[in-house]
Scaffold this active site. Structure first.
Site, PDB file in Angstrom:
ATOM      1  N   HIS A  20      -3.072  -1.796  -1.216  1.00 40.42           N
ATOM      2  CA  HIS A  20      -2.258  -0.809  -1.947  1.00 40.42           C
ATOM      3  C   HIS A  20      -0.825  -0.793  -1.401  1.00 40.42           C
ATOM      4  O   HIS A  20      -0.317   0.244  -0.962  1.00 40.42           O
ATOM      5  CB  HIS A  20      -2.880   0.578  -1.875  1.00 40.42           C
TER       6      HIS A  20
ATOM      7  N   GLU B 119     -10.928   3.290  -2.516  1.00 38.96           N
ATOM      8  CA  GLU B 119      -9.989   3.004  -1.433  1.00 38.96           C
ATOM      9  C   GLU B 119     -10.192   4.004  -0.306  1.00 38.96           C
ATOM     10  O   GLU B 119     -10.479   5.177  -0.564  1.00 38.96           O
ATOM     11  CB  GLU B 119      -8.548   3.059  -1.953  1.00 38.96           C
TER      12      GLU B 119
ATOM     13  N   ARG C 215      -3.351   0.857 -10.837  1.00 42.36           N
ATOM     14  CA  ARG C 215      -4.356   1.819 -10.424  1.00 42.36           C
ATOM     15  C   ARG C 215      -5.721   1.148 -10.347  1.00 42.36           C
ATOM     16  O   ARG C 215      -6.089   0.362 -11.219  1.00 42.36           O
ATOM     17  CB  ARG C 215      -4.425   3.002 -11.422  1.00 42.36           C
TER      18      ARG C 215
END
Length: 531
Positions: free
Chosen positions: A282, A264, A235
Site C-alpha cells: 500500500h 491489510e 482499493r
C-alpha cells in the site's frame, strides 16, 4: 480559555505537529498508539481531536468512548478505517485530505505498470543471485499499447496523461465521464466490456463501493485479451484475488501489479509467489512530498475547526460558518438528499446540473447548497466525495453546473429544484424544508406530491391505471415487508404515475427483482438516505 487537545496516534511529520501548536492546540504526539486499540480506547476520552493515517482504526467502540471528541482528521483520502456513521451519530466531524496524494498515487500506478511490463523485480532478484537469465525475462513495450482505465477521475486522469507521454492509447470506463471531458483528456470513453476486450494493460482508479466491489472477477477476466496485465493501486476488494491468481497460473493474465489487498496488512495472499506478480505494501501515497502535504493539510483543517469553527473537507458536515449554520443546515441536508435521489436512479454519464433556488433559499449561501447537491449526486458512485471535493470532481468529469436564483414564485416560501441532464434523459426533482427541519420532496418528474424523506425508500413509476396501488400493497404484504409511509402522484388521469414508499428496512434483492419484472410497473429503484 482551555486549549483544545489533539491526539496524533499515527506517524505525522513534525511540521504538522507544530501547526497544531502554532494554532493554539495542545498536542499529544504518540505515533504508535493507534496500533494498540485497547490503549487508544483507554485514553480517547481525553481529546477534542484525533489525527490519524491508516494504522489507527476508529471503530464504533472507540467512538462511543470518545466522549469529548469533536473531529477526526485523516491524513489521506481513504477513510475505510473510520466508522463515519458512528461518528455522525455522535456529532463528530470526519475530515480527509482528498487531493494531497493524487500525483504520487498516479506515479506509483505507472511504476507498477512498467515493472510488470519488464519483469523488473524478478530480473533484479535473479541477477543479484548471480544468475544471468536474459532470455527468461523477455518483456513488452508500453509504446503503442492500449491502456484501459477503470475510473477517470483525478488520479485516473493523471495516469492517462503520463501514459500518453509514453505513446500509449488510452480508453476509459467511468459512468461520470462525459464525452466532452474524454475529448479534452485525449482518451476514448468506452463501456466496460469493450475496455476489457481491447486493453493490453488495465489500471483501476475507483473507490470501493457496492457497485465497484469485485469489479474484476473471473467473468471479467474471461472477457480480457490473453496476456493482459493488470495494476491496482486504488482499493483492495476491487479485484477478486483468487480469480486473478487462477488467471495468472493459467497464463490468461501475463502479470499484475498489486499495491492494495482485500485484507491489510497482507501477510499472506494467494498472489504471493506467482510469476510476474509485483506486490507492494500500500505504497500509493508513500512519497515524502505526499506524506508531508496530507499531514500539513489535515493539521491546518483540524486546527481551524477546533479554534475557529471553520469546517473544510468534511465527509459528514457541510463547509459553512458558525453564524449561518442554524438557518442553512436543514437546507444543506435537503440539497444533499435531492442530489442523492437523482444520483441513485441515474446510471449514465451526467452532463449538466441546473439548480433553481426559489424564494428565501436564494438569499442563502447557495455555494454550500450547490456543493451539497453535487456531493449527494456523486456519492452513489464515489464513496469518498464530500462537499469540498464534489465541485472539483464534477468539473473533472466535465459536468456543467448552472445556478438560478429567483424571488418567491409559488406556494412555498422557498424551495430547491434540480434538473440533471445525461446523454439520454433529464431528471427533475424539487424539495423544501418545513418547520420541523426535515427534507420534503414536493415534485418528481414534474409531478407534484408531498413526501417526507426516510432512510429506506422505494421509488416506482407506472401508468396511471386502476388497481396498481392495491397490487403494490399486496406484494409488500405477501413479502412480509412493512410500509411506513406511502406517497403517490400523477401528471394527469391515465397518464404517468409515481410512488414513493418508505419502508422500515432496505428493499430485499429478490423482492426488488420481482417488482422490476412486474408487467404493470415501469421501473422500481431502491433509495437509501442518511440523516
Amino acid at each position: 480559555m482551555t486549549k483544545p487537545k489533539v491526539l496524533v496516534s499515527d506517524k505525522l511529520s513534525e511540521t504538522a505537529v507544530n501547526i497544531f501548536r502554532d494554532n493554539g492546540c495542545d498536542v499529544d504526539f504518540q505515533p504508535d498508539l493507534g496500533k494498540d486499540k485497547d490503549a487508544l480506547l483507554a485514553v480517547i476520552d481525553q481529546y477534542d481531536g484525533l489525527a490519524i493515517r491508516s494504522a489507527t482504526r476508529v471503530t464504533e467502540k472507540i467512538i462511543d468512548a470518545a466522549t469529548n471528541l469533536k473531529v477526526i482528521g485523516r491524513a489521506g483520502i481513504g477513510v475505510d478505517n473510520v466508522d463515519i456513521k458512528a461518528a455522525s451519530r455522535r456529532g463528530i466531524i470526519v475530515m480527509n485530505t482528498p487531493f494531497g496524494n493524487s500525483i504520487t498515487t498516479a506515479e506509483h500506478a505507472i511504476s507498477m505498470m512498467m515493472a510488470v511490463a519488464r519483469q523488473i523485480p524478478s530480473a533484479d532478484a535473479s541477477t543479484q543471485a548471480g544468475k544471468w537469465e536474459k532470455s527468461k525475462f523477455m518483456g513488452v513495450e508500453l509504446t503503442g499499447k492500449t491502456l484501459g482505465l477503470i475510473g477517470a477521475g483525478n488520479i485516473g486522469s493523471i495516469v492517462a496523461d503520463r501514459a500518453q507521454g509514453m505513446k500509449m492509447r488510452v480508453v476509459a470506463f467511468d459512468p461520470y465521464l462525459t464525452d466532452e471531458k474524454a475529448e479534452r483528456l485525449g482518451i476514448e470513453k468506452v463501456e466496460m466490456d469493450e475496455l476489457l476486450a481491447r486493453a493490453d494493460f488495465i489500471t483501476l482508479h475507483t473507490p470501493l463501493t457496492d457497485k465497484t466491489k469485485n469489479i474484476i472477477d473471473a467473468a471479467a477476466i474471461a472477457k480480457m485479451k490473453d496476456g493482459v496485465r493488470i495494476v491496482n493501486c486504488a482499493r483492495g476488494g476491487l479485484i477478486v484475488e483468487a480469480d486473478l491468481a487462477e488467471a495468472i497460473k493459467s497464463g490468461k493474465v501475463a502479470g499484475a501489479g498489486i499495491d492494495v489487498f482485500e485484507v491489510e496488512p497482507a501477510t499472506d495472499s494467494v498472489l504471493f509467489g506467482l510469476p510476474n506478480v509485483v506486490c507492494t505494501p500500500h505504497l500509493g501515497a508513500a512519497t515524502t512530498e505526499a506524506q508531508e502535504n496530507v499531514a500539513v493539510q489535515v493539521a491546518e483543517q483540524m486546527a481551524a475547526y477546533l479554534t475557529r469553527g471553520a469546517v473544510s473537507n468534511a465527509l459528514n458536515m457541510p463547509s459553512i460558518t458558525a453564524e449561518e449554520a442554524p438557518r442553512l443546515t436543514p437546507f444543506v441536508k435537503l440539497a444533499e438528499t435531492l442530489g442523492s435521489f437523482v444520483g441513485q436512479v441515474t446510471e449514465s454519464a451526467i452532463k449538466d446540473v441546473q439548480i433553481l433556488y426559489d424564494g428565501h433559499v436564494s438569499e442563502m449561501n447557495t455555494k454550500a447548497l450547490s456543493s451539497a447537491v453535487l456531493a449527494g449526486l456523486l456519492r452513489p458512485q464515489m464513496a469518498d466525495v464530500n462537499m469540498v471535493s464534489a465541485p472539483v470532481m464534477a468539473s473533472e468529469r466535465g459536468i456543467r453546473l448552472m445556478e438560478i436564483n429567483r424571488a418567491k414564485s409559488g406556494v412555498f416560501d422557498g424551495y430547491i429544484r434540480i434538473d440533471v441532464t445525461t446523454a439520454t434523459t433529464t431528471r427533475s426533482i424539487a424539495g423544501t424544508v418545513f418547520s420541523d427541519g426535515k427534507p420534503r420532496f414536493i415534485q418528481i418528474k414534474g409531478i407534484n406530491m408531498e413526501a417526507e424523506a426516510g432512510p429506506h425508500m422505494l421509488y416506482t413509476t407506472n401508468g396511471d391505471t386502476p388497481g396498481i396501488i392495491g397490487k403494490l400493497g399486496t406484494m409488500f404484504g405477501e413479502a412480509g415487508i412493512n410500509i411506513a409511509n406511502f406517497y403517490l402522484g400523477r401528471n394527469k388521469p391515465g397518464g404517468d404515475a409515481i410512488a414513493l414508499v418508505e419502508l422500515d428496512a432496505p428493499v430485499p434483492d429478490d423482492f426488488l427483482e420481482k417488482l422490476q419484472g412486474h408487467p404493470d410497473i415501469t421501473s422500481a429503484k431502491p433509495l437509501e438516505f442518511t440523516f
